[in-house]
Scaffold this motif. Structure first.
Motif, PDB file in Angstrom:
ATOM      1  N   ARG A 305       0.809  -0.962   0.035  1.00  0.00           N
ATOM      2  CA  ARG A 305      -0.012  -0.060   0.056  1.00  0.00           C
ATOM      3  C   ARG A 305       0.709   1.240   0.007  1.00  0.00           C
ATOM      4  NH1 ARG A 305      -5.316   0.042   1.455  1.00  0.00           N
ATOM      5  NH2 ARG A 305      -4.926   1.962   2.698  1.00  0.00           N
ATOM      6  N   ASN A 306       1.965   1.379   0.617  1.00  0.00           N
ATOM      7  CA  ASN A 306       2.946   2.259   0.600  1.00  0.00           C
ATOM      8  C   ASN A 306       3.571   2.704  -0.589  1.00  0.00           C
ATOM      9  OD1 ASN A 306       2.682   3.219   3.320  1.00  0.00           O
ATOM     10  ND2 ASN A 306       3.816   1.862   4.301  1.00  0.00           N
ATOM     11  N   LEU A 307       3.965   1.396  -1.460  1.00  0.00           N
ATOM     12  CA  LEU A 307       4.667   1.483  -2.556  1.00  0.00           C
ATOM     13  C   LEU A 307       3.774   2.035  -3.665  1.00  0.00           C
ATOM     14  CD1 LEU A 307       6.762  -1.709  -2.213  1.00  0.00           C
ATOM     15  CD2 LEU A 307       7.632   0.558  -2.312  1.00  0.00           C
ATOM     16  N   THR A 308       2.495   1.748  -3.627  1.00  0.00           N
ATOM     17  CA  THR A 308       1.382   1.987  -4.568  1.00  0.00           C
ATOM     18  C   THR A 308       0.457   3.203  -4.200  1.00  0.00           C
ATOM     19  OG1 THR A 308       0.023   0.298  -3.809  1.00  0.00           O
ATOM     20  CG2 THR A 308       1.554  -0.075  -5.593  1.00  0.00           C
ATOM     21  N   LYS A 309       0.708   3.824  -2.716  1.00  0.00           N
ATOM     22  CA  LYS A 309      -0.152   4.964  -2.512  1.00  0.00           C
ATOM     23  C   LYS A 309      -0.302   6.252  -3.434  1.00  0.00           C
ATOM     24  CE  LYS A 309       2.922   7.427   0.437  1.00  0.00           C
ATOM     25  NZ  LYS A 309       3.430   7.706   1.788  1.00  0.00           N
ATOM     26  N   PHE A 310      -1.274   6.709  -3.688  1.00  0.00           N
ATOM     27  CA  PHE A 310      -1.405   8.073  -4.436  1.00  0.00           C
ATOM     28  C   PHE A 310      -1.906   9.086  -3.237  1.00  0.00           C
ATOM     29  CE2 PHE A 310      -4.600  10.905  -6.129  1.00  0.00           C
ATOM     30  CZ  PHE A 310      -3.950  11.508  -7.326  1.00  0.00           C
ATOM     31  N   SER A 315       2.864  14.481  -7.100  1.00  0.00           N
ATOM     32  CA  SER A 315       3.540  14.670  -5.632  1.00  0.00           C
ATOM     33  C   SER A 315       4.555  13.648  -5.372  1.00  0.00           C
ATOM     34  CB  SER A 315       2.312  14.112  -4.435  1.00  0.00           C
ATOM     35  OG  SER A 315       2.978  14.209  -3.170  1.00  0.00           O
ATOM     36  N   SER A 316       5.681  14.051  -4.579  1.00  0.00           N
ATOM     37  CA  SER A 316       6.809  13.272  -4.486  1.00  0.00           C
ATOM     38  C   SER A 316       6.492  12.160  -3.291  1.00  0.00           C
ATOM     39  CB  SER A 316       8.042  14.301  -3.905  1.00  0.00           C
ATOM     40  OG  SER A 316       7.606  14.844  -2.682  1.00  0.00           O
ATOM     41  N   SER A 317       5.182  12.381  -2.495  1.00  0.00           N
ATOM     42  CA  SER A 317       4.896  11.531  -1.782  1.00  0.00           C
ATOM     43  C   SER A 317       4.127  10.198  -2.311  1.00  0.00           C
ATOM     44  CB  SER A 317       3.876  12.172  -0.667  1.00  0.00           C
ATOM     45  OG  SER A 317       4.602  13.187   0.004  1.00  0.00           O
ATOM     46  N   ASN A 318       3.851  10.202  -3.586  1.00  0.00           N
ATOM     47  CA  ASN A 318       3.251   9.223  -4.127  1.00  0.00           C
ATOM     48  C   ASN A 318       4.186   8.013  -3.928  1.00  0.00           C
ATOM     49  OD1 ASN A 318       0.927  10.630  -4.957  1.00  0.00           O
ATOM     50  ND2 ASN A 318       1.635  11.261  -7.073  1.00  0.00           N
TER      51      ASN A 318
END
Length: 555
Positions: A305-310, A315-318
């Motif tokens: 989930r962290n690796l594919t989060k939007f 955003s650099s947080s994606n």
């Protein structure tokens, strides 16, 4: 790239500034490449994290991949200080009454006393035999499982200590030590194994010619049938005597594994009352394995989930793998697999049935009470949910085993010749001629039934119905994970492709970088010419200005 030397032309042309600006433009493709490489490296790191999570999950999955994992059994004793026991998963569940009236002991013999450990005993040959001593009639029956031990005693090892060391150097079924009992030093020889069958007999070929007297090496002789001996028996070899459910039993060892099927007893002391052993399903071990499965999946789910989060567009947080088709495929297939139903279980067919449910975030939750009830009610079904199993429409067609590559499915079984002692069956599984040994048919390579082992008994030939085989959830998941993690799997293919792209980009950057010095030199040459031209024009302008000024002054 060569460093730019600060320079201003004769005309005042800012050559350095101009060249620097030009070179920055020339280097922009390298900057773009480096940005792309950085992005690729971020993806590689993300894939590495993903692979690590999948690998950890597979370890937990494999712990549930065999039916034996669900055969864990526990044994409790009413008096654990006198008897302990373990079960190997094949024991019949229930209670057993066990009492012990005698522990098994090993024989121990002591020599006459010597004033010092360095006293010379004698020379010759010692032969130590193992066997059972009978009384009526008197006999010594050799232990067929052991060979005699022979020790040559010469002038180099003929002291009490030397003989001790020579016996121990054989590293055989006896040990030797020297004990000072207050009256002197005695050589003590002890059988390493307990039981009457390991009683000792020590024969001596004494170099002094007398093999039975108290002088020389014959002082160490011991004949269990003789009325007197030079060696003194300190402890007799005895069998353990126990009673299991009313049956009297004698065993040579205090570790007994062939009395109660699947149970190994360790006898510690004589019991004052009957000891009750209770053999049951080790629900704690099964619970722990399922909990580990849930925990490992949840850790993987969180990581994915962290690796594919939007977060937001751009955003650099994606997540580094946002939109990645491989990551998405993994998540979809895993979730689909976890909701699958077992075709062979009867009551507990799904994870939900045993208390494992999936929440809105994809995380699993274990209801321990529900799982405990399922294990207690039908542990076989719980095993079928996770591990390989099969059902047959013909009760005389029995599933024996499978391979990792055996595919889940329903297979038709047909027999043209029954197998038995000295005769191999002839038949097909899934329409393909099977390998056979006696009455056992095995699916052949190249077919979905590969490795499926079936025992076919009875008298009927022709169609023997169908066998429905299930790899179980753990088996299916493990195969799925193999497909991603293998050296030729999807993730490796993906990361190899990225690594190859990075290599190509680095080469492209190197090629561009190699051309920069020549490009800079060309710019400098062009600006140098321009500077010279400007300087010439400035000189001409100065001359003309001077001449015009002179003309104006003379007019």
């Amino acid at each position: 790239m060569a460093s730019i030397v600060s320079s201003t032309g004769a005309s005042g042309l800012p050559i350095d500034s101009l060249v620097t600006a030009q070179m920055q433009a020339e280097q922009q493709p390298i900057t773009d490449i480096q940005t792309k490489i950085s992005s690729y490296n971020t993806k590689l790191s993300a894939y590495s994290t993903l692979k690590s999570g999948l690998s950890t999950f597979q370890t937990a999955v494999d712990k549930l991949a065999t039916a034996a994992k669900f055969n864990a059994q526990s044994v409790t004793a009413s008096d654990a200080t006198s008897i302990s026991a373990t079960a190997n998963g094949t024991a019949v569940l229930g209670n057993y009454s066990v009492s012990v009236t005698q522990l098994a002991t090993s024989q121990k013999l002591a020599s006459p006393a010597y004033s010092s450990a360095t006293d010379i005993v004698g020379t010759g040959k010692l032969t130590i035999s193992f066997g059972t001593t009978g009384t009526v009639p008197a006999s010594f029956t050799a232990n067929a499982d052991k060979t005699d031990i022979t020790i040559d005693i010469t002038s180099s090892n003929n002291t009490l200590a030397g003989i001790r060391d020579a016996i121990n150097a054989k590293n055989a079924s006896v040990s030797a030590s020297i004990v000072n009992d207050g009256t002197g030093n005695r050589l003590v020889i002890t059988s390493k194994d307990t039981g009457e069958v390991n009683s000792l007999k020590i024969s001596v070929a004494d170099d002094d010619g007398n093999n039975t007297d108290t002088g020389g090496l014959s002082a160490l002789a011991y004949d269990p049938l003789a009325s007197s001996n030079n060696m003194t028996q300190m402890t007799a070899a005895k069998n353990a005597l126990l009673n299991v459910d009313g049956m009297s039993i004698s065993k040579s060892s205090n570790t007994v594994s062939d009395v109660i099927q699947g149970v190994t007893l360790t006898l510690k002391s004589i019991t004052s009352a009957s000891n009750t052993l209770s053999v049951g399903t080790d629900t704690d071990t099964i619970q722990a394995s399922v909990q580990s499965f849930v925990d490992a999946y949840n850790a993987l789910n969180t990581s994915m989930r962290n690796l594919t989060k939007f977060v937001s567009a751009g955003s650099s947080s994606n997540g580094a793998l946002l939109g990645d088709s491989t990551a998405r495929d993994i998540m979809v297939k895993l979730k689909s697999m976890l909701s699958a139903s077992s075709p062979t279980a009867t009551t507990f067919k799904t994870l939900t049935d045993i208390g494992v449910t999936m929440g809105s975030t994809g995380a699993l939750t274990l209801d321990s009470t529900k799982l405990q009830k399922a294990i207690t009610t039908n542990v076989s079904d719980v095993a079928k949910l996770f591990s390989p199993s099969a059902t047959s429409t013909d009760p005389q067609v029995t599933f024996l085993g499978s391979k990792d590559d055996t595919a889940s499915g329903t297979y038709a079984v047909n027999i043209s010749q029954l197998g038995g002692t000295g005769v191999n069956a002839i038949g097909t599984i899934n329409g393909v001629t099977a390998n056979t040994t006696g009455s056992v048919l095995t699916g052949v390579i190249g077919n979905g039934s590969y490795g499926l082992q079936l025992s076919v008994t009875g008298t009927a030939t022709g169609s023997r119905g169908t066998v429905t085989f299930s790899k179980g959830l753990a088996g299916e998941l493990s195969s799925l994970l193999d497909g991603w993690l293998d050296t030729d799997g999807a993730l490796t293919t993906k990361t190899d492709g990225i690594s190859s792209s990075i290599k190509d980009l680095n080469k492209k950057a190197d090629d561009i970088s190699a051309k920069l010095p020549a490009i800079e030199a060309r710019y400098r040459a062009q600006y140098a010419k321009l500077d010279a031209l400007l300087s010439s024009l400035q000189s001409t302008s100065t001359n003309l200005t001077s001449q015009l000024a002179a003309i104006s002054a003379n007019s």
